[in-house]
Write a protein that holds these residues in place. Structure first.
Motif, PDB file in Angstrom:
ATOM      1  N   ASN A 174       0.803  -1.226   0.000  1.00  0.00           N
ATOM      2  CA  ASN A 174       0.000   0.000   0.000  1.00  0.00           C
ATOM      3  C   ASN A 174       0.836   1.276   0.000  1.00  0.00           C
ATOM      4  O   ASN A 174       0.416   2.301  -0.523  1.00  0.00           O
ATOM      5  CB  ASN A 174      -0.981   0.003   1.178  1.00  0.00           C
ATOM      6  CG  ASN A 174      -0.296  -0.107   2.526  1.00  0.00           C
ATOM      7  OD1 ASN A 174       0.768  -0.711   2.660  1.00  0.00           O
ATOM      8  ND2 ASN A 174      -0.919   0.456   3.547  1.00  0.00           N
ATOM      9  N   SER A 185      -0.569  -7.858   7.317  1.00  0.00           N
ATOM     10  CA  SER A 185      -1.758  -8.343   8.013  1.00  0.00           C
ATOM     11  C   SER A 185      -1.400  -9.063   9.298  1.00  0.00           C
ATOM     12  O   SER A 185      -0.306  -9.627   9.444  1.00  0.00           O
ATOM     13  CB  SER A 185      -2.553  -9.283   7.104  1.00  0.00           C
ATOM     14  OG  SER A 185      -1.861 -10.511   6.942  1.00  0.00           O
ATOM     15  N   GLY A 198      -2.352  -4.983  11.336  1.00  0.00           N
ATOM     16  CA  GLY A 198      -3.578  -4.340  10.894  1.00  0.00           C
ATOM     17  C   GLY A 198      -4.160  -3.354  11.890  1.00  0.00           C
ATOM     18  O   GLY A 198      -3.673  -3.193  13.008  1.00  0.00           O
ATOM     19  N   LYS A 256      -8.177  -1.144  12.844  1.00  0.00           N
ATOM     20  CA  LYS A 256      -9.569  -0.797  12.573  1.00  0.00           C
ATOM     21  C   LYS A 256      -9.853   0.420  13.439  1.00  0.00           C
ATOM     22  O   LYS A 256     -10.489   0.347  14.483  1.00  0.00           O
ATOM     23  CB  LYS A 256     -10.493  -1.967  12.913  1.00  0.00           C
ATOM     24  CG  LYS A 256     -11.909  -1.803  12.372  1.00  0.00           C
ATOM     25  CD  LYS A 256     -11.949  -1.889  10.853  1.00  0.00           C
ATOM     26  CE  LYS A 256     -13.370  -1.735  10.333  1.00  0.00           C
ATOM     27  NZ  LYS A 256     -13.424  -1.793   8.863  1.00  0.00           N
ATOM     28  N   GLU A 281      -6.582   2.003   1.389  1.00  0.00           N
ATOM     29  CA  GLU A 281      -5.547   0.989   1.539  1.00  0.00           C
ATOM     30  C   GLU A 281      -4.455   1.521   2.472  1.00  0.00           C
ATOM     31  O   GLU A 281      -3.324   1.802   2.051  1.00  0.00           O
ATOM     32  CB  GLU A 281      -4.968   0.611   0.165  1.00  0.00           C
ATOM     33  CG  GLU A 281      -5.986  -0.107  -0.706  1.00  0.00           C
ATOM     34  CD  GLU A 281      -5.470  -0.422  -2.093  1.00  0.00           C
ATOM     35  OE1 GLU A 281      -6.146  -1.190  -2.810  1.00  0.00           O
ATOM     36  OE2 GLU A 281      -4.405   0.096  -2.490  1.00  0.00           O
ATOM     37  N   CYS A 306      -3.286   1.105   6.812  1.00  0.00           N
ATOM     38  CA  CYS A 306      -3.575   0.392   8.056  1.00  0.00           C
ATOM     39  C   CYS A 306      -4.186   1.290   9.116  1.00  0.00           C
ATOM     40  O   CYS A 306      -4.852   0.810  10.033  1.00  0.00           O
ATOM     41  CB  CYS A 306      -2.300  -0.258   8.581  1.00  0.00           C
ATOM     42  SG  CYS A 306      -0.922   0.891   8.765  1.00  0.00           S
ATOM     43  N   SER A 329     -11.763   4.212   9.793  1.00  0.00           N
ATOM     44  CA  SER A 329     -12.974   3.726   9.126  1.00  0.00           C
ATOM     45  C   SER A 329     -14.141   3.511  10.080  1.00  0.00           C
ATOM     46  O   SER A 329     -15.257   3.253   9.644  1.00  0.00           O
ATOM     47  CB  SER A 329     -12.664   2.426   8.380  1.00  0.00           C
ATOM     48  OG  SER A 329     -12.106   1.467   9.262  1.00  0.00           O
ATOM     49  N   GLN A 368      -8.017   0.243  -6.669  1.00  0.00           N
ATOM     50  CA  GLN A 368      -7.450  -0.681  -5.686  1.00  0.00           C
ATOM     51  C   GLN A 368      -6.245  -1.369  -6.330  1.00  0.00           C
ATOM     52  O   GLN A 368      -6.131  -1.436  -7.552  1.00  0.00           O
ATOM     53  CB  GLN A 368      -8.475  -1.705  -5.239  1.00  0.00           C
ATOM     54  CG  GLN A 368      -9.792  -1.113  -4.749  1.00  0.00           C
ATOM     55  CD  GLN A 368      -9.655  -0.022  -3.691  1.00  0.00           C
ATOM     56  OE1 GLN A 368     -10.197   1.074  -3.829  1.00  0.00           O
ATOM     57  NE2 GLN A 368      -8.911  -0.291  -2.643  1.00  0.00           N
ATOM     58  N   GLN A 408      -7.790  -7.600  -4.308  1.00  0.00           N
ATOM     59  CA  GLN A 408      -8.203  -6.622  -3.307  1.00  0.00           C
ATOM     60  C   GLN A 408      -9.517  -5.943  -3.711  1.00  0.00           C
ATOM     61  O   GLN A 408     -10.375  -5.666  -2.871  1.00  0.00           O
ATOM     62  CB  GLN A 408      -7.102  -5.579  -3.102  1.00  0.00           C
ATOM     63  CG  GLN A 408      -7.357  -4.588  -1.986  1.00  0.00           C
ATOM     64  CD  GLN A 408      -7.487  -5.244  -0.627  1.00  0.00           C
ATOM     65  OE1 GLN A 408      -7.038  -6.376  -0.425  1.00  0.00           O
ATOM     66  NE2 GLN A 408      -8.101  -4.552   0.310  1.00  0.00           N
ATOM     67  N   GLU A 417     -10.699  -5.502   9.259  1.00  0.00           N
ATOM     68  CA  GLU A 417      -9.981  -4.553   8.408  1.00  0.00           C
ATOM     69  C   GLU A 417     -10.299  -4.844   6.946  1.00  0.00           C
ATOM     70  O   GLU A 417     -10.032  -5.940   6.449  1.00  0.00           O
ATOM     71  CB  GLU A 417      -8.472  -4.648   8.645  1.00  0.00           C
ATOM     72  CG  GLU A 417      -7.694  -3.611   7.884  1.00  0.00           C
ATOM     73  CD  GLU A 417      -6.204  -3.659   8.195  1.00  0.00           C
ATOM     74  OE1 GLU A 417      -5.592  -2.585   8.309  1.00  0.00           O
ATOM     75  OE2 GLU A 417      -5.653  -4.769   8.296  1.00  0.00           O
ATOM     76  N   PHE A 432      -9.454  -2.580   4.222  1.00  0.00           N
ATOM     77  CA  PHE A 432      -8.395  -2.065   3.357  1.00  0.00           C
ATOM     78  C   PHE A 432      -8.967  -1.575   2.030  1.00  0.00           C
ATOM     79  O   PHE A 432      -8.469  -1.870   0.956  1.00  0.00           O
ATOM     80  CB  PHE A 432      -7.313  -3.127   3.124  1.00  0.00           C
ATOM     81  CG  PHE A 432      -5.932  -2.646   3.496  1.00  0.00           C
ATOM     82  CD1 PHE A 432      -5.646  -2.225   4.783  1.00  0.00           C
ATOM     83  CD2 PHE A 432      -4.906  -2.614   2.564  1.00  0.00           C
ATOM     84  CE1 PHE A 432      -4.388  -1.781   5.137  1.00  0.00           C
ATOM     85  CE2 PHE A 432      -3.640  -2.166   2.906  1.00  0.00           C
ATOM     86  CZ  PHE A 432      -3.377  -1.757   4.196  1.00  0.00           C
TER      87      PHE A 432
END
Length: 503
Positions: A171, A248, A272, A274, A302, A304, A308, A346, A351, A401, A403
């Motif tokens: 990413n 990840s 990762g 969230k 994309e 970490c 979100s 992406q 992905q 997650e 991404f």
């Protein structure tokens, strides 16, 4: 240089796409084919077409790279240079990034679908700055004098950990390369770097620049290939002293297990996230909506640290939602070489399909699709910025997650509720707080279990600030002096003092 691509909609010209010069492994200062002479394709996410065929490294190639790195560490000049000398070479490398910024930005935009303008003005200059930061630290690696009892005198030495395996994600190929390579170089380590198979082009380009800058052969080796083969070989190699991985949580577990089963090598994991973004009633709604939008959709989600999970206090929720929709409608998705684009494709088909499957799952689980939710165009891997409401922490789109450009928007009442819900996650990478009340900012910052808390800002990265997570977001820190010290061992040296009872 390759073909010039015109920006068909307005007649302006896009940057020149550089010729793909480096497609082989870089071992002991030379570009070489893999032992088995296999290759794999790296794909342009704008259209799904092949950019180039890249050498596919495997265990045998990792063995050769590690042998070169071990020889360079045990007998080569790099660990034995003064920190000042290492710093000078690193500064030359930073200069070469500046001199080639246009080509590098075009190469990475082509390979990763990242915005050319952001790469040119952001990622690459930031990486050059990071190299200079650690170049300046290279001659400031000091031990301590210990005041010991019983007639003893002690000192500590800070020594390079040895041969390091760097496994980097797709990413942020440039930033992740140098957030690991730069401090390891400053410490005097040698290394084997495995870039992500989706984005190998810039890592090979940087290997060539490092050689131009004067980094001795064997110090930086780049083995392109796949995680289950080349990555696994690095993780379990008996002659690698440390692995630094960003990616990840699932793969992080595998790396830690492989390290434990081999030589108990040191492992640093940035995994990762969230991340919650908590917006209180006293926030400037326009600014808060802008932070939420960028926090979720920057780099097409994309990233970490994507914020979100957006929690908005009930007193401003309705107004905030309207402002967020208004701003989201102006979020332009398009070709990363188009200066009007805010979001590119992406990184690859896998992905792309993963993100769309999460959106479908969110709808099935009862989430309300406020905006977006679909792919865009007939070719390439473009997805609309997507916002869900009517969600909770038990739903996959809130818990896992993704991404990708998917935001979950939720309402809360009290400070304590916001803290409890923000901490209701297995991750702990970053968090954001938006408030004008210093007491709330202090309470929330100290209560959230995350490695970084940004107050009234987001993506506020700086070379000085250590970066890393709590819980399943990993262990160890990148950036800052913590990012240097993890590549150093501490050795105690003790001697008796004259007339001590030890003599």
């Amino acid at each position: 240089m390759g073909e010039e691509h015109s920006n068909g909609s307005n007649g302006s010209h896009r940057p020149l796409i550089p010729e793909i010069k480096f497609t082989k492994l870089f071992i002991n200062g030379e570009f070489v084919d893999s032992v088995k002479e296999r290759t794999f394709e790296t794909i342009d996410p704008r259209n799904g077409e092949v950019i180039a065929k890249i050498a596919e490294g495997d265990k045998e190639d990792v063995d050769l790279a590690v042998r070169a790195a071990r020889e360079a560490f045990d007998h080569g000049p790099w660990p034995r240079m003064s920190g000042y000398e290492r710093g000078r070479i690193m500064s030359k490398l930073a200069d070469l990034l500046d001199e080639n910024v246009e080509d590098i930005a075009a190469l990475e935009a082509l390979d990763a679908g990242k915005l050319f303008a952001v790469l040119k003005e952001g990622d690459i200059p930031s990486s050059a700055s990071m190299i200079r930061y650690y170049a300046g630290a290279a001659d400031k690696i000091h031990g301590e004098v210990l005041k010991m009892s019983r007639g003893l005198h002690g000192i500590t030495l800070r020594e390079p950990v040895g041969v390091v395996g760097h496994i980097i994600p797709w990413n942020f190929p440039t930033i992740m390369f140098f957030i690991k390579v730069a401090p390891a170089l400053a410490a005097g380590c040698t290394m084997v770097v495995k870039p992500a198979e989706q984005t190998p082009l810039t890592a090979l380009y940087y290997a060539n620049l490092a050689k131009q800058a004067g980094v001795p052969d064997g110090v930086i080796n780049v083995v392109t290939g796949f995680g289950p083969t080349a990555g696994a070989a690095i993780s379990r190699h008996m002659d690698i002293d440390m692995v630094s991985f960003t990616g990840s949580t699932e793969v992080g577990r595998l790396i830690m297990e492989a390290a434990a089963k081999s030589n108990l090598k040191r492992v640093s994991l940035e995994l990762g996230g969230k991340s919650p973004l908590i917006i209180f009633d006293d926030a400037d709604i326009d600014k808060a909506a802008g932070l939420a939008l960028v926090g979720s959709f920057y780099n097409k989600g994309e990233i970490c640290v994507a914020g979100s999970r957006v929690y908005v206090q009930e007193g401003i929720y309705e107004e905030f939602e309207k402002k967020l929709i208004e701003k989201a409608k102006g979020w332009t998705v398009g070709d990363p070489f188009d200066p009007s684009s805010l979001q590119g494709p992406q990184v690859d088909k896998k992905q792309f399909e993963r993100v769309l499957s999460y959106i479908e799952q969110g709808i099935r689980e009862g989430g309300n699709l406020l905006i977006g939710g679909n792919s865009l165009g007939s070719k390439g891997y473009y997805i609309q910025p997507t916002i869900f409401t009517n969600v909770n922490e038990d739903m996959a789109i809130v818990k896992e997650e993704i991404f990708g450009p998917v935001m979950s928007l939720m309402k809360f009442k009290t400070v304590d509720e916001a803290i409890r819900r923000a901490n209701n996650t297995t991750y702990g990478l970053v968090a954001g707080v938006v408030t004008r009340d210093i007491d709330i900012a202090n309470k929330v910052s100290r209560s959230i279990r995350a490695g970084v808390v940004w107050v009234n800002c987001y993506f506020a990265f700086e070379n000085d600030a250590p970066f890393g997570g709590y819980k399943m977001s990993g262990n160890g820190k990148d950036s800052g002096m913590d990012g240097l010290h993890k590549y150093l061992e501490t050795k105690s040296v003790v001697t008796p003092i004259y007339d001590s009872p030890w003599l």
